[in-house]
Design a protein around this motif. Structure first.
Motif, PDB file in Angstrom:
ATOM      1  N   ILE A 108       0.819  -1.219   0.000  1.00  0.00           N
ATOM      2  CA  ILE A 108       0.000   0.000   0.000  1.00  0.00           C
ATOM      3  C   ILE A 108       0.851   1.267   0.000  1.00  0.00           C
ATOM      4  O   ILE A 108       0.636   2.147  -0.838  1.00  0.00           O
ATOM      5  CB  ILE A 108      -1.025   0.001   1.163  1.00  0.00           C
ATOM      6  CG1 ILE A 108      -2.113  -1.031   0.892  1.00  0.00           C
ATOM      7  CG2 ILE A 108      -1.653   1.380   1.315  1.00  0.00           C
ATOM      8  CD1 ILE A 108      -3.146  -1.139   1.991  1.00  0.00           C
ATOM      9  N   PRO A 109       1.844   1.379   0.893  1.00  0.00           N
ATOM     10  CA  PRO A 109       2.643   2.610   0.821  1.00  0.00           C
ATOM     11  C   PRO A 109       3.330   2.776  -0.532  1.00  0.00           C
ATOM     12  O   PRO A 109       3.411   3.889  -1.054  1.00  0.00           O
ATOM     13  CB  PRO A 109       3.667   2.422   1.950  1.00  0.00           C
ATOM     14  CG  PRO A 109       3.010   1.488   2.901  1.00  0.00           C
ATOM     15  CD  PRO A 109       2.237   0.538   2.042  1.00  0.00           C
ATOM     16  N   ALA A 151       0.782   4.920   8.398  1.00  0.00           N
ATOM     17  CA  ALA A 151       0.555   6.029   9.313  1.00  0.00           C
ATOM     18  C   ALA A 151       1.129   5.770  10.697  1.00  0.00           C
ATOM     19  O   ALA A 151       1.656   6.678  11.337  1.00  0.00           O
ATOM     20  CB  ALA A 151      -0.941   6.310   9.424  1.00  0.00           C
ATOM     21  N   PHE A 152       1.043   4.551  11.172  1.00  0.00           N
ATOM     22  CA  PHE A 152       1.478   4.244  12.538  1.00  0.00           C
ATOM     23  C   PHE A 152       2.409   3.045  12.487  1.00  0.00           C
ATOM     24  O   PHE A 152       1.983   1.905  12.694  1.00  0.00           O
ATOM     25  CB  PHE A 152       0.274   3.939  13.438  1.00  0.00           C
ATOM     26  CG  PHE A 152      -0.779   5.015  13.446  1.00  0.00           C
ATOM     27  CD1 PHE A 152      -2.019   4.792  12.857  1.00  0.00           C
ATOM     28  CD2 PHE A 152      -0.535   6.247  14.020  1.00  0.00           C
ATOM     29  CE1 PHE A 152      -2.995   5.772  12.850  1.00  0.00           C
ATOM     30  CE2 PHE A 152      -1.510   7.245  14.019  1.00  0.00           C
ATOM     31  CZ  PHE A 152      -2.739   7.001  13.434  1.00  0.00           C
ATOM     32  N   PRO A 153       3.704   3.273  12.248  1.00  0.00           N
ATOM     33  CA  PRO A 153       4.625   2.142  12.041  1.00  0.00           C
ATOM     34  C   PRO A 153       4.731   1.205  13.238  1.00  0.00           C
ATOM     35  O   PRO A 153       4.789  -0.021  13.061  1.00  0.00           O
ATOM     36  CB  PRO A 153       5.966   2.828  11.760  1.00  0.00           C
ATOM     37  CG  PRO A 153       5.593   4.175  11.230  1.00  0.00           C
ATOM     38  CD  PRO A 153       4.357   4.561  11.971  1.00  0.00           C
ATOM     39  N   ASN A 160      -4.769   1.455  10.828  1.00  0.00           N
ATOM     40  CA  ASN A 160      -3.521   1.882  10.191  1.00  0.00           C
ATOM     41  C   ASN A 160      -3.704   2.053   8.690  1.00  0.00           C
ATOM     42  O   ASN A 160      -3.322   3.077   8.118  1.00  0.00           O
ATOM     43  CB  ASN A 160      -2.453   0.818  10.450  1.00  0.00           C
ATOM     44  CG  ASN A 160      -1.111   1.424  10.787  1.00  0.00           C
ATOM     45  OD1 ASN A 160      -0.849   2.577  10.453  1.00  0.00           O
ATOM     46  ND2 ASN A 160      -0.264   0.662  11.443  1.00  0.00           N
ATOM     47  N   PHE A 161      -4.286   1.056   8.039  1.00  0.00           N
ATOM     48  CA  PHE A 161      -4.459   1.144   6.584  1.00  0.00           C
ATOM     49  C   PHE A 161      -5.400   2.284   6.217  1.00  0.00           C
ATOM     50  O   PHE A 161      -5.160   3.017   5.256  1.00  0.00           O
ATOM     51  CB  PHE A 161      -4.992  -0.174   6.018  1.00  0.00           C
ATOM     52  CG  PHE A 161      -3.974  -1.287   5.985  1.00  0.00           C
ATOM     53  CD1 PHE A 161      -4.374  -2.611   5.986  1.00  0.00           C
ATOM     54  CD2 PHE A 161      -2.619  -1.016   5.935  1.00  0.00           C
ATOM     55  CE1 PHE A 161      -3.449  -3.647   5.946  1.00  0.00           C
ATOM     56  CE2 PHE A 161      -1.681  -2.043   5.901  1.00  0.00           C
ATOM     57  CZ  PHE A 161      -2.097  -3.361   5.905  1.00  0.00           C
ATOM     58  N   LEU A 162      -6.480   2.435   6.978  1.00  0.00           N
ATOM     59  CA  LEU A 162      -7.438   3.487   6.647  1.00  0.00           C
ATOM     60  C   LEU A 162      -6.779   4.859   6.728  1.00  0.00           C
ATOM     61  O   LEU A 162      -6.898   5.670   5.808  1.00  0.00           O
ATOM     62  CB  LEU A 162      -8.642   3.427   7.587  1.00  0.00           C
ATOM     63  CG  LEU A 162      -9.621   2.303   7.286  1.00  0.00           C
ATOM     64  CD1 LEU A 162     -10.648   2.174   8.402  1.00  0.00           C
ATOM     65  CD2 LEU A 162     -10.326   2.540   5.964  1.00  0.00           C
ATOM     66  N   VAL A 207     -11.561  -0.859   1.312  1.00  0.00           N
ATOM     67  CA  VAL A 207     -12.874  -1.403   1.657  1.00  0.00           C
ATOM     68  C   VAL A 207     -12.726  -2.466   2.739  1.00  0.00           C
ATOM     69  O   VAL A 207     -13.476  -2.494   3.720  1.00  0.00           O
ATOM     70  CB  VAL A 207     -13.567  -1.994   0.404  1.00  0.00           C
ATOM     71  CG1 VAL A 207     -14.875  -2.653   0.772  1.00  0.00           C
ATOM     72  CG2 VAL A 207     -13.800  -0.901  -0.630  1.00  0.00           C
ATOM     73  N   VAL A 208     -11.723  -3.342   2.572  1.00  0.00           N
ATOM     74  CA  VAL A 208     -11.495  -4.410   3.545  1.00  0.00           C
ATOM     75  C   VAL A 208     -11.240  -3.829   4.926  1.00  0.00           C
ATOM     76  O   VAL A 208     -11.724  -4.355   5.932  1.00  0.00           O
ATOM     77  CB  VAL A 208     -10.301  -5.289   3.102  1.00  0.00           C
ATOM     78  CG1 VAL A 208      -9.781  -6.153   4.249  1.00  0.00           C
ATOM     79  CG2 VAL A 208     -10.697  -6.183   1.954  1.00  0.00           C
ATOM     80  N   ALA A 209     -10.487  -2.737   4.987  1.00  0.00           N
ATOM     81  CA  ALA A 209     -10.182  -2.144   6.284  1.00  0.00           C
ATOM     82  C   ALA A 209     -11.452  -1.655   6.973  1.00  0.00           C
ATOM     83  O   ALA A 209     -11.615  -1.823   8.188  1.00  0.00           O
ATOM     84  CB  ALA A 209      -9.177  -1.009   6.126  1.00  0.00           C
TER      85      ALA A 209
END
Lengths: 148, 207, 640
Positions: C102-103, C112-114, C186-188, C213-215
């Motif tokens: 994703i990144p 966003a939050f490693p 995190n993904f969102l 969507v999954v997130a």
């Protein structure tokens, strides 16, 4: 940081210095931001004085206290209505209680959680969760014949 | 001051990968907290639904009207409401750099929250004395699990607030970290809002 | 933040780890790429374990009156097989690939939050080990992966499931849910807030869209099942009556809550596979995805509608005609966006310049097999049909076609597709084709006969069947198929291990791809992009490479005319700081505390299972210490 070093009596000189520091740091941050990263399309640079995520300034403490007064009044009304059980129709009591709960919920969410002055994205996600919960669980209760 | 600024790594939040101010113009942390609160709605919704489903279905054991002390619970509810006021005043204080007030309001919020929990504990032990326990009947099951989980959320919040208060005392909560107070506040208000729903649907509803 | 004067040197045990290379760095990494690899490798290990469980089941069922397993052992095996494949293989493998990609696909340097990302991985390990430890401590969960009440919720003394299996199950899944929720958040936040300039939502690659969507599905579904599991635990251990019919409780409440989660869960499982297929097909057809917007909106529609179909898992529970009609309709409705995607994929391949490399084969396999699974799903939506099919092997056939024939094939395709990006080497193409064909043959041999077995009355979840029912031959065929799958899996593992170090070297743009991950070196430097790109169009990278002439044919742009593909940084992988343009990029620093915090959870779990407060003490200590230390630690070390 000047915050920790400033005397606790809150002398005006220390506060002024504090304010200057914050201003300079804010300007530096903005300059860094501009230099090292492209500002993405559609990004909103917060207007001066606003924090990221805010659309308008937060309400003042006076307003917060006013909202608290309203919350107390509505709670008192709620309790009073619940004592009317037997004197008025149950359905009416339920209706009034639900309306008042929604009012209180809305006041806390809009004013204390700043949904009315922040960018809409927070409100949209929160409402999504609330609406999803209400609809899904309503259907479950319906299917399990709670309302018959 | 100049030393402070120079010592900061020359990396913007975006390059650090945290708390980007790009994107849609909000911070990652605040967005993350709102998403979490959104999901918590579904969590509490399940237990509230179980309570509503089982209302009035008990053949044995105490009923709500047998044990509820509405004046008492109204008082504790009032205290929790007031804690939301003190919470948002704490946020307002840190945003204008008034750190003494931050500590006062944070402590007040935590104390009000603790009072609320104290009230819950008193209430639960009273109910237990009157014959309503977790395993007595459906009312006991659904009531104690719902309010217990809510109380656990409040307790976690109290610990969080006291931690922030402690940080501020040590000078480790500067104005630029106001967001830490803000997200703690969002969590706290959410817990209050859930109680508004619980108080109405569990305590005040006609049987 | 601490001032310079307040920082004292910390004791060694608390000092911030610095290493980003080497074996031990994996335990403290917060790099999304390393975390993605760990998620994927762990999930593949669980795939093998779950597969072994399946093989044992198939040996038991190869012939009538099987004697390999007792009923109790069989129950544990099919429960753990399902639980493993859903929670320890399917979800983590998707999260792993998503974590890596994703990144890269949105032009960001990390999520966003490693640290929260690392935490999610260690929770997977903690939860998986906790669940599997049950085999050693009195017996694994044996109430099915769905854990229906009152079978699982009856107190140990009074119920049919002795031992702590259901407790391990309830607590283990709740534990894993914590990691899933943090991943989702995190993904969102990453997708919403960290896209490169110009990367609007409608320019994102489809895989990222599907994970978006999954997130959301994960975020809203996990709390529901967590609530249900808490109720199960309380009923079983603390005497509550949530599902106790005798005091007025309703076991159906559990089924509603579980399937409110469970149905979105199957979309959580399949959408990543659909996303992967949507990436592979265009690359290997040299055509853009047919109807990108429609594919995206279908994914969103599936995400929404997926919430409205859950009771189709409960058609045989006596819900009443109104309820089952409503859910039958909604289930039929959801076939529409699903079918739409299939047509879009076909439209992508049609008329394209098709290259049948291994990733493409798996993607095409997905389409065919998922369609078959989807068709049997549509049959399930017809209530009278379903009433016959439910609890038979027909259902087993259906969900394996969509989840294995669909998702797993899609994931394998993705692994072959992105392996060169991750390791800078291609997986072996001949082994890949062998992997694919043995998988297709094995998979279909195993599960196609189950359609017949189901319609001929073979019930699910039963440890043996009688002879003379006409079930013997097809069961044997299915078992042979299962072992073929095992061979195929071995081929894959050999391929992966050998190719890791001896595969043909791959350039940055290994497949002439379309999305941003192909514009950076293989393997990518720690910071991903030396310079965050500005995106001007969908498939921006493709458009920097190609334009079309008047006849619509592709014309390669000169290399200098576009952003040049970066070469591997000199001096090996030194964390990226030595690379041109990489000196000033400070990545988030490694941290112990996600691991510390996650490691406290199993202790709390054992305290709950064995009802022993003593176990809660180290658990609480680790959790609290981990939380505080994490909160006090800045995302990037001051002196990095």
């Amino acid at each position: 940081m000047s915050d920790e070093v400033a005397p606790e009596s809150g002398s005006s000189i220390a506060e002024k210095v504090e304010g200057e520091v914050e201003k300079v740091e804010g300007e530096l941050e903005a300059a860094e931001h501009e230099v090292e990263e492209h500002l993405p399309e559609g990004a909103v640079t917060p207007a001066p004085g606003l924090l990221p995520g805010e659309l308008y300034p937060h309400p003042s403490p006076f307003r917060y206290v006013m909202i608290a007064v309203i919350l107390v009044v509505v709670t008192a009304l709620e309790v009073s209505v619940s004592y009317l059980e037997g004197s008025i129709a149950d359905g009416l009591i339920v209706f009034l209680l639900v309306v008042m709960a929604i009012v209180k919920f809305g006041l806390v969410a809009s004013w204390y959680m700043h949904l009315r002055t922040d960018k809409p994205i927070f409100r949209n996600f929160f409402v999504l969760g609330i609406v999803a919960a209400i609809i899904l669980y309503f259907v479950v209760l319906l299917t399990l014949h709670v309302f018959s | 001051m100049a030393q402070e600024i120079a010592a900061r790594p020359a990396a913007t939040p975006a390059a650090r990968g945290e708390d980007a101010h790009g994107g849609v113009g909000v911070t990652n942390t605040k967005l993350g907290m709102w998403l979490f609160l959104s999901s918590d709605c579904l969590f509490f919704g399940a237990f509230i639904s179980a309570f509503l489903l089982y209302r009035g279905r008990d053949q044995a054991g105490p009923k709500p009207s047998d044990v509820f002390d509405i004046p008492f619970t109204s008082a504790t509810s009032f205290i929790l409401l007031m804690s939301s006021l003190t919470m948002v005043l704490a946020l307002a204080a840190i945003q204008r750099g008034d750190h003494r007030r931050v500590r006062i309001w944070l402590l007040a919020t935590a104390l009000f929250g603790a009072t609320f929990i104290g009230g819950q504990i008193f209430e639960f032990t009273e109910f237990s004395r009157e014959g309503l326990k977790l395993d007595t009947n459906l009312f006991g099951s659904s009531f104690f699990v719902l309010t217990g989980l809510h109380g656990a959320h409040v307790t976690a919040g109290i610990v969080w607030l006291l931690s922030l208060w402690g940080l501020s005392l040590q000078g480790l909560l500067p104005t630029e970290n106001a967001e830490k107070v803000e997200v703690a506040g969002l969590y706290w208000h959410f817990v209050d809002v859930v109680w508004i729903v619980i108080f109405t649907l569990v305590y005040l509803m006609p049987t | 933040m601490a001032t310079a004067t307040e920082v004292k040197p910390l004791p060694v045990v608390l000092r911030r780890p610095r290493a980003t290379q080497g074996f031990w760095s994996w335990f403290t990494t917060v790099d999304h790429k390393k975390i993605g690899i760990m998620y994927s490798v762990t999930a593949l290990a669980f795939f093998v374990i779950g597969g072994i469980e399946a093989l044992l089941i198939r040996v038991q069922l190869a012939g009538p009156d099987g004697t390999l397993l007792t009923a109790s052992q069989y129950n544990q095996l099919f429960t753990m097989h399902g639980t493993t494949m859903v929670f320890l293989m399917g979800m983590p493998l998707a999260v792993g690939i998503a974590n890596y990609l994703i990144p890269l696909q949105i032009g960001a340097r990390d999520v966003a939050f490693p640290r929260l990302n690392a935490f999610g991985y260690w929770v997977l390990v903690a939860g998986g080990l906790f669940l599997y430890s049950s085999f050693l401590f009195g017996g694994a969960p044996d109430g099915g992966w769905f854990g229906y009440t009152p079978l699982t919720s009856a107190p140990i003394a009074a119920g049919a499931l002795p031992g702590h299996g259901p407790d391990y199950w309830a607590i283990g899944i709740a534990m894993l849910g914590i990691g899933s929720t943090t991943s989702a958040i995190n993904f969102l936040v990453t997708i919403i807030n960290m896209r490169a300039p110009g990367m609007t939502l409608m320019r994102m690659p489809v895989f990222t869209w599907m994970m978006f969507v999954v997130a959301f599905l994960t975020l809203f579904a996990i709390p529901i099942v967590t609530a249900a599991l808490i109720m199960v635990y309380f009923d079983r251990n603390l005497g509550t009556g949530f599902f106790v019919g005798g005091v007025g409780g309703d076991p159906l409440l559990y089924q509603h809550l579980f399937w409110l989660f469970g149905h979105p869960e199957v979309y959580i499982l399949i959408l990543p596979g659909m996303g992967i297929v949507s990436e592979i097909l265009p690359t290997f057809s040299k055509k853009p995805l047919f109807g990108y917007a429609v594919v995206v909106f279908s994914g969103i529609a599936i995400g929404f509608l997926g919430w409205g179909v859950w009771a189709h898992h409960m058609f045989a529970t006596g819900l009443g005609p109104v309820a089952i009609s409503a859910f039958a309709l909604s289930t039929m409705l959801i076939a529409i966006p699903t079918g739409v995607k299939i047509f879009n994929w076909l439209g992508t391949v049609w008329g394209g310049s098709v290259r049948l490399a291994t990733p493409m084969l798996f993607a095409l396999g997905f389409i065919g097999q998922f369609t078959i699974g989807g068709l049997s799903g549509v049959l399930h939506s017809v209530v009278p049909s379903d009433t016959q099919q439910t609890d038979t092997y027909f259902v087993v056939a259906h969900f394996h076609y969509v989840l294995f024939g669909g998702l797993v094939f899609g994931i394998f395709g993705g692994l072959y597709y992105w392996f060169p990006k991750i390791y800078g080497r291609y997986m072996d193409e001949r082994l890949g084709k062998l992997n694919f064909w043995t998988m297709v043959i094995g998979f279909n041999l195993t599960f196609f006969p189950m359609h017949f077995l189901g319609l001929w009355g073979l019930p699910r979840r039963t440890y043996r069947y009688d002879s003379g029912m006409g079930w013997d031959t097809l069961n044997l065929v299915a078992t042979i198929g299962a072992f073929t799958i095992a061979v195929s899996t071995l081929v894959f593992l050999v391929n992966a291990i050998v190719s890791r170090h001896r595969g043909a070297p791959a350039p940055a743009d290994a497949w002439d791809g379309r999305s941003l991950e192909w514009s950076i070196p293989s393997p990518p430097p720690e910071y991903n992009f030396a310079e965050i790109p500005t995106v001007h169009a969908r498939d921006d990278f493709w458009h920097r490479k190609y334009t079309e002439d008047d006849d619509g044919r592709l014309v390669r742009l000169p290399a200098g005319g576009a952003v040049a593909v970066e070469e591997r940084p000199t001096g090996g992988d030194d964390g990226g700081h030595g690379a041109p343009g990489g000196e000033h990029i400070h990545m988030p620093s490694p941290s112990f505390f996600p691991l510390v915090l996650a490691s406290g959870l199993p202790f709390l779990g054992y305290a709950a299972v064995w009802k022993d407060v003593l176990w809660a003490i180290p658990g609480a200590a680790l959790v609290l210490f981990g939380m505080y230390a994490w909160a006090m630690e800045p995302p990037t070390a001051e002196d990095s």
